[in-house]
Design a protein around this motif. Structure first.
Motif, PDB file in Angstrom:
ATOM      1  N   GLY A 149       4.166  -8.517   6.080  1.00 18.75           N
ATOM      2  CA  GLY A 149       2.723  -8.595   5.909  1.00 18.75           C
ATOM      3  C   GLY A 149       2.170  -9.988   6.132  1.00 18.75           C
ATOM      4  N   SER A 150       0.855 -10.047   6.342  1.00 18.27           N
ATOM      5  CA  SER A 150       0.123 -11.309   6.481  1.00 18.27           C
ATOM      6  C   SER A 150      -1.119 -11.232   5.602  1.00 18.27           C
ATOM      7  N   PRO A 151      -0.946 -11.287   4.280  1.00 21.41           N
ATOM      8  CA  PRO A 151      -2.082 -11.076   3.372  1.00 21.41           C
ATOM      9  C   PRO A 151      -3.198 -12.081   3.549  1.00 21.41           C
ATOM     10  N   GLU A 152      -2.902 -13.244   4.126  1.00 17.96           N
ATOM     11  CA  GLU A 152      -3.957 -14.240   4.339  1.00 17.96           C
ATOM     12  C   GLU A 152      -4.996 -13.766   5.353  1.00 17.96           C
ATOM     13  N   LYS A 153      -4.642 -12.726   6.143  1.00 16.70           N
ATOM     14  CA  LYS A 153      -5.583 -12.185   7.123  1.00 16.70           C
ATOM     15  C   LYS A 153      -6.498 -11.114   6.536  1.00 16.70           C
ATOM     16  N   GLY A 154      -6.241 -10.711   5.301  1.00 16.40           N
ATOM     17  CA  GLY A 154      -7.050  -9.675   4.679  1.00 16.40           C
ATOM     18  C   GLY A 154      -6.226  -8.496   4.238  1.00 16.40           C
ATOM     19  N   THR A 155      -6.878  -7.558   3.559  1.00 16.93           N
ATOM     20  CA  THR A 155      -6.167  -6.418   2.970  1.00 16.93           C
ATOM     21  C   THR A 155      -5.530  -5.512   4.015  1.00 16.93           C
ATOM     22  N   ASP A 156      -6.094  -5.469   5.227  1.00 23.99           N
ATOM     23  CA  ASP A 156      -5.509  -4.625   6.263  1.00 23.99           C
ATOM     24  C   ASP A 156      -4.110  -5.090   6.664  1.00 23.99           C
ATOM     25  N   TYR A 157      -3.794  -6.326   6.343  1.00 23.87           N
ATOM     26  CA  TYR A 157      -2.497  -6.879   6.740  1.00 23.87           C
ATOM     27  C   TYR A 157      -1.540  -7.019   5.553  1.00 23.87           C
ATOM     28  N   TYR A 158      -1.919  -6.470   4.419  1.00 20.17           N
ATOM     29  CA  TYR A 158      -0.992  -6.438   3.284  1.00 20.17           C
ATOM     30  C   TYR A 158       0.041  -5.340   3.519  1.00 20.17           C
ATOM     31  N   ARG A 159       1.299  -5.635   3.228  1.00 20.62           N
ATOM     32  CA  ARG A 159       2.362  -4.636   3.280  1.00 20.62           C
ATOM     33  C   ARG A 159       3.232  -4.783   2.042  1.00 20.62           C
ATOM     34  N   PRO A 160       3.667  -3.679   1.447  1.00 21.59           N
ATOM     35  CA  PRO A 160       4.517  -3.787   0.255  1.00 21.59           C
ATOM     36  C   PRO A 160       5.870  -4.388   0.581  1.00 21.59           C
ATOM     37  N   VAL A 161       6.477  -5.025  -0.410  1.00 18.38           N
ATOM     38  CA  VAL A 161       7.833  -5.542  -0.261  1.00 18.38           C
ATOM     39  C   VAL A 161       8.795  -4.358  -0.252  1.00 18.38           C
ATOM     40  N   LEU A 162       9.634  -4.298   0.760  1.00 11.30           N
ATOM     41  CA  LEU A 162      10.624  -3.223   0.859  1.00 11.30           C
ATOM     42  C   LEU A 162      11.965  -3.746   0.356  1.00 11.30           C
ATOM     43  N   GLY A 163      12.517  -3.064  -0.626  1.00 11.56           N
ATOM     44  CA  GLY A 163      13.775  -3.478  -1.235  1.00 11.56           C
ATOM     45  C   GLY A 163      13.553  -4.055  -2.612  1.00 11.56           C
ATOM     46  N   GLY A 164      14.474  -3.741  -3.515  1.00 12.43           N
ATOM     47  CA  GLY A 164      14.402  -4.307  -4.852  1.00 12.43           C
ATOM     48  C   GLY A 164      13.613  -3.502  -5.853  1.00 12.43           C
ATOM     49  N   SER A 165      13.160  -2.307  -5.467  1.00 12.61           N
ATOM     50  CA  SER A 165      12.396  -1.478  -6.402  1.00 12.61           C
ATOM     51  C   SER A 165      12.712  -0.010  -6.157  1.00 12.61           C
ATOM     52  N   LYS A 166      12.470   0.821  -7.175  1.00 14.90           N
ATOM     53  CA  LYS A 166      12.670   2.255  -7.023  1.00 14.90           C
ATOM     54  C   LYS A 166      11.631   2.858  -6.086  1.00 14.90           C
ATOM     55  N   GLU A 167      10.435   2.267  -6.087  1.00 11.44           N
ATOM     56  CA  GLU A 167       9.367   2.808  -5.271  1.00 11.44           C
ATOM     57  C   GLU A 167       9.619   2.556  -3.788  1.00 11.44           C
ATOM     58  N   ALA A 215       1.408   4.135  11.983  1.00 11.16           N
ATOM     59  CA  ALA A 215       0.656   2.885  12.001  1.00 11.16           C
ATOM     60  C   ALA A 215       1.048   2.000  10.822  1.00 11.16           C
ATOM     61  N   ARG A 216       0.082   1.618   9.980  1.00 14.52           N
ATOM     62  CA  ARG A 216       0.359   0.658   8.911  1.00 14.52           C
ATOM     63  C   ARG A 216       1.316   1.211   7.856  1.00 14.52           C
ATOM     64  N   PHE A 217       1.551   2.522   7.867  1.00 11.98           N
ATOM     65  CA  PHE A 217       2.457   3.136   6.888  1.00 11.98           C
ATOM     66  C   PHE A 217       3.863   3.338   7.452  1.00 11.98           C
ATOM     67  N   ALA A 218       4.115   2.807   8.657  1.00 10.23           N
ATOM     68  CA  ALA A 218       5.370   3.084   9.349  1.00 10.23           C
ATOM     69  C   ALA A 218       6.587   2.636   8.552  1.00 10.23           C
ATOM     70  N   MET A 219       6.645   1.365   8.181  1.00  6.96           N
ATOM     71  CA  MET A 219       7.823   0.867   7.478  1.00  6.96           C
ATOM     72  C   MET A 219       7.910   1.423   6.065  1.00  6.96           C
ATOM     73  N   GLU A 220       6.774   1.612   5.441  1.00  9.98           N
ATOM     74  CA  GLU A 220       6.764   2.206   4.106  1.00  9.98           C
ATOM     75  C   GLU A 220       7.360   3.613   4.149  1.00  9.98           C
ATOM     76  N   MET A 221       7.046   4.356   5.208  1.00 10.83           N
ATOM     77  CA  MET A 221       7.575   5.707   5.337  1.00 10.83           C
ATOM     78  C   MET A 221       9.088   5.682   5.556  1.00 10.83           C
ATOM     79  N   SER A 222       9.574   4.688   6.306  1.00 16.92           N
ATOM     80  CA  SER A 222      11.022   4.592   6.497  1.00 16.92           C
ATOM     81  C   SER A 222      11.723   4.284   5.175  1.00 16.92           C
TER      82      SER A 222
END
Length: 865
Positions: free
Chosen positions: A208-226, A582-589
């Motif tokens: 993610g690139s949160p400094e560009k705005g909310t559209d570029y926020y991505r969750p951290v993958l790894g380290g959580s049950k979610e 799209a923006r949910f691609a990696m989250e879906m994986s």
């Protein structure tokens, strides 16, 4: 034992005297040859050579320890390379060196310390000693970048190519072996620099690139049950100021992302990669010009417009737009984009799926044949229950079971009943429903408009497949817990119903394309193998026999994965721009990774799980396929068995009993780290082998090699052949199925081809997507294939080399069998209506085959692209 040692020493004394000068050869590549001429470096290097301090090599005894140095092997006198500055070098240069070595008091060398006093680094390939007593020739296979000594707080050490289990290591070498692993693990902190040789773990927190705005926020993958995920290589970059959980990213076009230098592409491969990337992706990776291209390229209006990508290129934009583009693209790049004729650009190679026949891809037979012989042939499964059921929690998602009914199906089954078809193993399904449904509501809030799909398939008497129904499902508007609303479509070849059926197949293909790219390809090969690479370098010494068998299968993987995180799978990257989640691609994986199972990555277990085979000891490989003409499975089982036999022969050389495996401290630390750290989010899964027996070790190594070589080849190198023509495998759908009585349906009645093209991937996304898979589908010109080794001296164990030659020979026999299967086109699933033979699991072991390009054959040793 003492008498034997004394006899050896007497033999040395008689033959060589008390002292002897050992002649050696060093093969390396200078940094300024690898990149560009560095005048400053050359001047400084010349100074060091004049004062007699350039590059030193110091041998270490494997027989005699130095009590003053903690029992480490005694050190010989430092020797220096000859004629460094004056020698004209090619990419691979040989230098001579002479060592003073007392064999009577020092014994046989077991390692060498290398010190680089030059200004710049060099790539050390191999050190060879000649006329060594009792050895003849002694090899130190290095294959490593050696930076100037000022960059290290320790000595660079390289061992001979003799394999040792930890407990069998000569005592004078043990501390050197242990210390080298400590250096490779690093301290776990700090930003890593190019000269660092650290293999460490991190979460996927750099997308993610949160400094560009909310559209570029991505969750951290790894380290959580979610959001569980395999670990990736740590870079140590600082946290993002907007979100401390996110790692700072590099500038958009920077390829200078950290991986251990020895994991970088070779000069030849990096040159190929950058060249093709500039030609194919350069125009769309620059944000300033992307909007200009999107203004120019909107829709394909006819299928001929799509064919023009390959037959003539796209007509240039108007002069004003071209001038705007020129402001943002260097002239050299623009010339590449214009290709050769100066009038049309973005002309791509003709994909194999339309080479022989421009329309055969639209047939029902080809649509389902690719489930057995295309780029994603590992998802089709035998149907056991009708109607198909869902595994989604009904408390959260309501009734997600299929709405297919017998009356939908049996009318096209030529008198066969559903019950009989199931009992006789003739009904199969491609089921993307559950994987897509949990994300579908969010996905459809974007420009994407798509469905969760199920495709029901009948096995014909001639062993070909025929689709008999496609179900398209959406979440109910009143909430997920109320279940799905579904439509079922059945085959029709003419009129409006025929074109509606073509759309239904397109929606199923969109699901399959996304799943293929994100799961079958990225997650199940690239992502899951990286923790094995990191753990191998951290826990298994280069002296370890398991390190030696696995190392070739890790070549370039960390580098291509790092590049993927930088420009492909990141927020706003190429994958998000071209694949429907799209923006949910990696989250879906990540959601799919929750059910990943290491054991089920073995091809036999995968086929059994999907019901595509049953155990039968009378058949080759102990399995009977339910579809005899299943190209991926038939060729794959041959390859799997060859790998397994090679691994078994090799492992038995070093592990004669189960006890030797259990007592191997490095091996057990390696396996524990993979489970508990590298794949730590699944560490409590019951299916992990304990790695206490020969069979568990053999199976574990076979699965790792299979994933890194054959599985990746099967899902990667056919991408351009099948998906380079996007109508065959669209990656996005932008409209839902037209409903009777609407304007959209009227448009569909009047011009179904136009509606089809407006529904699937748009023109700009097509250009970007085709550009990407053209890069990914290319074999590097320096590729090393399964059954090959880039280092002939990879081990001094003649038994291991003999077993490897047998492995190579078995692969050549498999090549012959694959050619025989394809000969005469007798097996229809191997060719299909598009007349494209199945060669994705053709090993390509011949040295003459290293030509690179868009070859639809060849199994590289590793996930190298």
């Amino acid at each position: 034992m003492m008498e034997k040692s004394l006899e050896t020493v007497r033999g040395m004394r008689l033959r060589y005297g008390s002292k002897k000068k050992i002649k050696g050869t060093i093969v390396l590549m200078k940094k300024n040859v690898m990149d560009c001429s560095d005048v400053c470096a050359s001047v400084v290097d010349m100074f060091y050579e004049i004062v007699g301090k350039g590059v030193s090599f110091q041998l270490i005894s494997s027989a005699h320890g130095d009590p003053a140095n903690g029992g480490r092997g005694k050190l010989g006198k430092a020797a220096y390379l000859e004629k460094w500055v004056t020698k004209v070098t090619s990419l691979s240069a040989k230098f001579s060196i002479s060592f003073h070595w007392d064999f009577e008091t020092m014994g046989i060398p077991g390692a060498v310390i290398v010190k680089n006093y030059h200004y710049s680094q060099f790539y050390l390939k191999i050190v060879t000693l000649h006329d060594v007593p009792q050895q003849g020739t002694l090899h130190f296979v290095c294959n490593s970048w050696v930076y100037p000594t000022r960059r290290y707080e320790y000595d660079r050490i390289f061992f001979t190519n003799k394999p040792y289990l930890p407990g069998d290591t000569p005592e004078p070498l043990r501390l050197y072996r242990e210390e080298e692993l400590i250096h490779l693990r690093g301290t776990g902190s700090g930003m890593l620099k190019p000269w660092d040789r650290v293999y460490d773990y991190a979460y996927y927190n750099d997308l993610g690139s949160p400094e560009k705005g909310t559209d570029y926020y991505r969750p951290v993958l790894g380290g959580s049950k979610e959001y569980p995920y395999p670990r990736r290589g740590r870079t140590g970059r600082p946290a993002n100021e907007k979100d401390p959980n996110t790692e700072t990213r590099l500038p958009p076009l920077s390829l200078d992302i950290y991986v251990p230098k020895d994991e970088n592409f070779s000069r030849v491969k990096l040159s190929d990669f950058i060249g093709y990337a500039l030609k194919s992706l350069g125009q769309v990776l620059i944000p300033e010009i992307r909007s200009l291209f999107e203004e120019t390229f909107s829709e394909f209006h006819t299928f001929q417009d799509v064919l023009d990508l390959y037959e003539g290129g796209i007509k240039l934009p108007d002069g004003i737009t071209l001038l705007k583009i020129r402001k943002h693209i260097p002239w050299e790049l623009l010339k590449e984009l214009l290709r050769s004729d100066g009038e049309r650009f973005l002309k791509f190679p003709m994909p194999d799926v339309i080479k022989e026949d421009r329309t055969a891809w639209r047939t029902d037979e080809e649509f389902v044949r690719e489930m057995l012989a295309g780029v994603n042939p590992m998802l089709i499964r035998r149907l056991e229950v009708f109607p198909p059921t869902s595994k989604l929690d009904p408390n959260l998602y309501g009734d997600q079971n299929s709405t297919m009914r017998r009356e939908h199906i049996e009318k096209d089954m030529k008198g066969l009943t559903i019950d009989h078809a199931i009992s006789s193993n003739r009904l199969f399904i491609l089921d993307h429903h559950d994987a897509m449904m949990t994300y579908l509501r969010r996905i459809n809030t974007t420009s994407t408009k798509t469905y969760a799909t199920r495709t029901l398939i009948l096995l014909e008497d001639n062993d070909t497949l025929r689709p008999i129904a496609i179900e398209l499902s959406l979440p109910r508007e009143d909430g997920d817990k109320h279940g799905a609303v579904s439509q079922v479509f059945t085959p029709c070849q003419t009129g409006v119903e025929g074109s509606i059926w073509q759309l239904a197949k397109a929606y199923a293909a969109v699901n399959d394309s996304g799943y293929h790219q994100l799961i079958s390809h990225w997650l199940n090969t690239h992502a899951v193998i990286e923790p094995f690479i990191i753990a191998t370098n951290r826990q298994l010494s280069v002296l370890h026999p398991i390190h030696k068998i696995l190392k070739p299968h890790f070549r370039d993987t960390m580098h291509i994965n790092a590049l993927a995180r930088q420009i492909l799978i990141n927020a706003g990257g190429v994958v998000e721009a071209t694949v429907f989640p799209a923006r949910f691609a990696m989250e879906m994986s990540s959601a799919v990774y929750k059910n990943w199972n290491f054991i089920e990555q073995a091809l036999p277990e995968d086929l059994l799980k999907r019901g595509m085979a049953i155990r039968d000891p009378t058949k080759p490989h102990g399995l009977r396929l339910l579809i005899d003409d299943y190209p991926y499975a038939v060729d794959g089982l041959d390859i799997w068995s060859a790998i397994e036999a090679w691994v078994e022969n090799y492992c038995h050389l070093y592990y004669p009993t189960n006890q030797t495996i259990q007592e191997d401290s490095e091996l057990q630390s390696w396996w524990a780290e993979i489970r508990e750290v590298g794949h730590g989010d699944l560490k409590n899964a019951p299916w992990w082998p304990k790695l206490h027996t020969q069979q568990e070790l053999i199976k574990t190594c076979t699965i790792i090699i299979w994933i890194a070589s054959a599985l990746h080849a099967a899902v990667n190198f056919g991408q351009y052949s099948y998906a380079g023509y996007l109508p065959n495998r669209p990656t996005v759908s932008r409209r839902l199925m037209p409903k009777p009585g609407t304007c959209e349906f009227a448009e569909h009645e009047s011009n179904p081809d136009s509606v089809f093209l407006k529904t699937i991937t748009a023109q700009f996304q097509t250009l970007l997507g085709v550009s990407l898979i053209e890069i990914l589908s290319r074999h590097s010109s320096d590729e090393i294939y399964l059954g090959q080794r880039d280092d002939p001296e990879w081990t001094d164990d003649d038994r291991a080399r003999r077993a490897f030659r047998e492995f190579s020979s078995s692969l050549r026999e498999i090549e012959k069998r694959i050619m025989e299967r394809n000969y005469g086109r007798r097996l229809r699933n191997r060719w299909g209506p598009v007349k494209l033979p199945y060669t994705l699991l053709y090993p390509n072991t011949s040295d003459q085959s290293k030509i690179g390009g868009l070859e639809v054959k060849g199994i590289p040793n590793s996930i190298s692209i």
